[in-house]
Design an enzyme around this catalytic site. Structure first.
Site, short mmCIF file in Angstrom:
data_model
loop_
_atom_site.label_atom_id
_atom_site.label_comp_id
_atom_site.label_asym_id
_atom_site.label_seq_id
_atom_site.Cartn_x
_atom_site.Cartn_y
_atom_site.Cartn_z
N SER A 23 1.03 -1.23 0.02
CA SER A 23 0.18 0.01 -0.18
C SER A 23 0.98 1.24 -0.08
O SER A 23 1.82 1.37 0.69
CB SER A 23 -0.94 -0.10 1.10
OG SER A 23 -1.29 1.16 1.41
N LEU A 24 0.64 2.16 -0.83
CA LEU A 24 1.16 3.48 -0.88
C LEU A 24 0.59 4.63 0.13
O LEU A 24 1.37 5.61 0.54
CB LEU A 24 1.18 4.23 -2.05
CG LEU A 24 1.54 3.57 -3.50
CD1 LEU A 24 1.30 4.25 -4.61
CD2 LEU A 24 3.01 3.43 -3.29
N LYS A 74 -13.63 -3.62 2.35
CA LYS A 74 -14.56 -2.52 2.20
C LYS A 74 -16.09 -2.64 2.47
O LYS A 74 -16.59 -1.79 3.17
CB LYS A 74 -14.29 -1.76 0.76
CG LYS A 74 -12.92 -1.28 0.66
CD LYS A 74 -13.00 -0.39 -0.94
CE LYS A 74 -11.45 0.12 -1.11
NZ LYS A 74 -11.48 0.86 -2.29
N ASP A 111 -13.44 7.04 -2.34
CA ASP A 111 -12.84 7.07 -3.40
C ASP A 111 -13.44 7.83 -4.73
O ASP A 111 -12.77 7.98 -5.65
CB ASP A 111 -12.98 5.45 -3.67
CG ASP A 111 -12.08 4.64 -3.02
OD1 ASP A 111 -10.95 4.79 -2.78
OD2 ASP A 111 -12.57 3.27 -2.69
N GLY A 137 -16.73 -2.30 -15.79
CA GLY A 137 -16.42 -2.76 -14.48
C GLY A 137 -17.67 -2.76 -13.36
O GLY A 137 -18.55 -1.83 -13.73
N GLY A 140 -16.65 -3.54 -6.58
CA GLY A 140 -16.67 -2.39 -5.69
C GLY A 140 -16.12 -0.97 -6.16
O GLY A 140 -16.90 -0.06 -6.02
N MET A 226 -8.52 3.39 -13.43
CA MET A 226 -8.20 3.31 -12.02
C MET A 226 -6.90 2.62 -11.74
O MET A 226 -6.32 2.61 -10.69
CB MET A 226 -9.43 2.77 -11.37
CG MET A 226 -10.45 3.47 -11.34
SD MET A 226 -11.53 2.88 -9.77
CE MET A 226 -13.23 3.73 -10.32
N TYR A 228 -3.23 1.71 -11.80
CA TYR A 228 -2.03 2.81 -11.73
C TYR A 228 -0.59 2.00 -11.58
O TYR A 228 0.49 2.63 -11.47
CB TYR A 228 -2.19 3.87 -10.41
CG TYR A 228 -2.17 3.22 -9.27
CD1 TYR A 228 -3.33 2.93 -8.42
CD2 TYR A 228 -0.95 2.68 -8.30
CE1 TYR A 228 -3.46 2.31 -7.36
CE2 TYR A 228 -1.19 2.11 -7.30
CZ TYR A 228 -2.30 1.94 -6.65
OH TYR A 228 -2.56 1.46 -5.49
P1 NDP Z 1 -13.16 -6.22 -8.35
O1 NDP Z 1 -12.74 -7.63 -8.10
O2 NDP Z 1 -14.42 -5.99 -7.24
O3 NDP Z 1 -13.88 -5.95 -9.71
C1 NDP Z 1 -13.01 -6.32 -10.81
C2 NDP Z 1 -13.87 -6.07 -12.13
O4 NDP Z 1 -13.21 -6.51 -13.27
C3 NDP Z 1 -15.28 -6.70 -12.43
O5 NDP Z 1 -16.08 -6.01 -12.88
C4 NDP Z 1 -14.81 -7.98 -13.41
O6 NDP Z 1 -15.80 -8.44 -14.14
C5 NDP Z 1 -13.73 -7.36 -14.23
N1 NDP Z 1 -13.12 -8.35 -14.64
C6 NDP Z 1 -11.82 -9.10 -14.07
N2 NDP Z 1 -11.30 -9.88 -14.97
C7 NDP Z 1 -11.88 -9.81 -16.15
C8 NDP Z 1 -11.81 -10.01 -17.33
N3 NDP Z 1 -10.85 -11.22 -17.71
N4 NDP Z 1 -12.35 -9.65 -18.51
C9 NDP Z 1 -13.62 -8.72 -18.33
N5 NDP Z 1 -13.67 -8.24 -17.06
C10 NDP Z 1 -12.93 -8.75 -15.88
O7 NDP Z 1 -12.43 -5.29 -8.23
P2 NDP Z 1 -12.48 -3.56 -7.45
O8 NDP Z 1 -13.77 -2.90 -8.04
O9 NDP Z 1 -12.33 -3.73 -6.21
O10 NDP Z 1 -11.24 -2.98 -8.24
C11 NDP Z 1 -10.97 -2.69 -9.73
C12 NDP Z 1 -9.70 -1.90 -9.99
O11 NDP Z 1 -9.76 -0.82 -9.80
C13 NDP Z 1 -8.72 -2.78 -9.35
O12 NDP Z 1 -7.63 -2.68 -10.32
C14 NDP Z 1 -8.01 -1.94 -8.47
O13 NDP Z 1 -6.90 -1.86 -8.16
C15 NDP Z 1 -8.42 -0.36 -8.83
N6 NDP Z 1 -8.86 0.55 -7.92
C16 NDP Z 1 -7.91 1.60 -7.98
C17 NDP Z 1 -8.38 2.94 -7.00
C18 NDP Z 1 -7.33 4.14 -7.00
O14 NDP Z 1 -7.36 4.93 -6.27
N7 NDP Z 1 -6.80 4.15 -8.13
C19 NDP Z 1 -9.36 2.67 -5.90
C20 NDP Z 1 -10.07 1.15 -6.09
C21 NDP Z 1 -9.83 0.38 -6.91
P3 NDP Z 1 -16.91 -9.58 -13.64
O15 NDP Z 1 -17.88 -8.71 -12.90
O16 NDP Z 1 -17.57 -10.14 -14.93
O17 NDP Z 1 -16.21 -10.56 -12.78
#
Ligand code: NDP
Length: 287
Positions: A23-24, A74, A111, A137, A140, A226, A228
């Site tokens: 974590s940063l 969360k 967020d 997506g 969460g 999102m 990074y």
């Molecule tokens: P989740 O695991 O809850 O959701 C992941 C999403 O990605 C789902 O919609 C899933 O689809 C989709 N997905 C995963 N694999 C595939 C695939 N092979 N093909 C198509 N869709 C896919 O993750 P979070 O919502 O918690 O986080 C999502 C991203 O956002 C992460 O990379 C996280 O690090 C980033 N993030 C960044 C933040 C920031 O401050 N920059 C803050 C919070 C999150 P399905 O529903 O079909 O499984």
């Protein structure tokens, strides 16, 4: 910049997640504490997944002033709180818990604030209220983004997800301005959009790529990722190559941390600390 010595009066806050060691947040918060000369410390906690509730219960009363919460806690964090902000409720998740001295736990979700601030900083011409937004997506992060965009006046938010039923669940929870699309319907969702936001985990270094054509997006639409790690994802590269404004996930991460710091330590982070430079250095060190 050196931090004041830890004393008997040092205020403790932290981040809880599993995994949490990369974590940063500790780097950002401790630099801000040092910059502001606050007698506080910010540490990382990795409670076992089945002990998170007990861990949080034990902090009632304020032995620790507050916690940021990250994956996979969360949703549970929101459920454990006694009161929650509108955005936390709408997002269905909390990334901030504040432990009041009377024993109550307050939950917030910053967020979405971080997302909107990142857009404001890196794409200053963008107005969330001007056109529909597309969120890729339905996890969460996506749900929090949809809630924040609606709160900022978006006329419509189109949720595009591999599992269409999860996009439909967000639409059912957040109202008539949210429309669900399957992955194969994405070009239809892109038409007339003012912003495209990747809230899937695709494109993360070492993971599956996000191989996404964005030709169906209007030429001036803002593209945000999102993810990074890497900072300049393939999606952001395509946006820049096509002349579209590109907004990175690191700015979102930094901006969500700012109101957390104020909630824990009672004042905003000191402006003279270059949080982005610190975060970039940490990311380079981890690469
Ligand atoms: P989740 O695991 O809850 O959701 C992941 C999403 O990605 C789902 O919609 C899933 O689809 C989709 N997905 C995963 N694999 C595939 C695939 N092979 N093909 C198509 N869709 C896919 O993750 P979070 O919502 O918690 O986080 C999502 C991203 O956002 C992460 O990379 C996280 O690090 C980033 N993030 C960044 C933040 C920031 O401050 N920059 C803050 C919070 C999150 P399905 O529903 O079909 O499984």
């Amino acid at each position: 910049m050196s931090r004041p010595a830890i004393t008997g009066a040092t205020v403790v806050a932290g981040v809880a997640g599993a995994p949490v060691r990369h974590s940063l947040s500790p780097i950002l918060h401790n630099a801000w504490l040092a910059g502001a000369g606050i007698d506080g410390v910010y540490v990382a906690f990795a409670p076992p997944a089945d002990r998170f509730a007990a861990f949080v219960e034990g902090l009632r009363g304020g032995a620790v002033r507050g916690l940021n919460v990250t994956l996979p806690f969360k949703e549970e964090a929101l459920a454990l709180a006694d009161e929650a902000s509108d955005l936390a409720r709408a997002a269905g998740a909390a990334n901030v818990l504040v432990f009041e001295t009377d024993g109550r736990i307050r939950a917030d979700n910053t967020d979405g604030f971080g997302l909107l601030q990142a857009l404001a900083v890196q794409a200053p011409g963008f107005s969330p209220a001007a056109a529909p937004a597309v969120v890729l997506g339905a996890g969460g992060a996506a749900r929090g983004a949809v809630a924040a965009l609606l709160a900022a006046g978006a006329p419509e938010v189109r949720v595009v997800n591999r599992t269409r039923a999860r996009a439909e669940a967000i639409a059912a929870a957040l109202g008539l301005k949210v429309r669900a699309f399957g992955w194969e319907e994405r070009d239809a969702a892109f038409g007339g959009a003012g912003a495209l936001i990747n809230a899937t985990s695709l494109g993360l270094a070492g993971g599956q790529p996000l191989d996404l054509a964005i030709d169906a997006l209007p030429p001036a639409a803002v593209v945000m990722d999102m993810v990074y790690k890497p900072l300049r994802t393939d999606l952001l590269g395509r946006a820049a190559a096509s002349g579209r404004p590109a907004v990175d996930g690191l700015e979102m991460l930094i901006r969500q941390a700012m109101p957390s710091f104020e909630a824990f330590f009672g004042r905003p982070p000191p402006a003279e600390v270059d949080a982005r430079a610190l975060a970039l250095a940490a990311l380079r060190g981890a690469a």
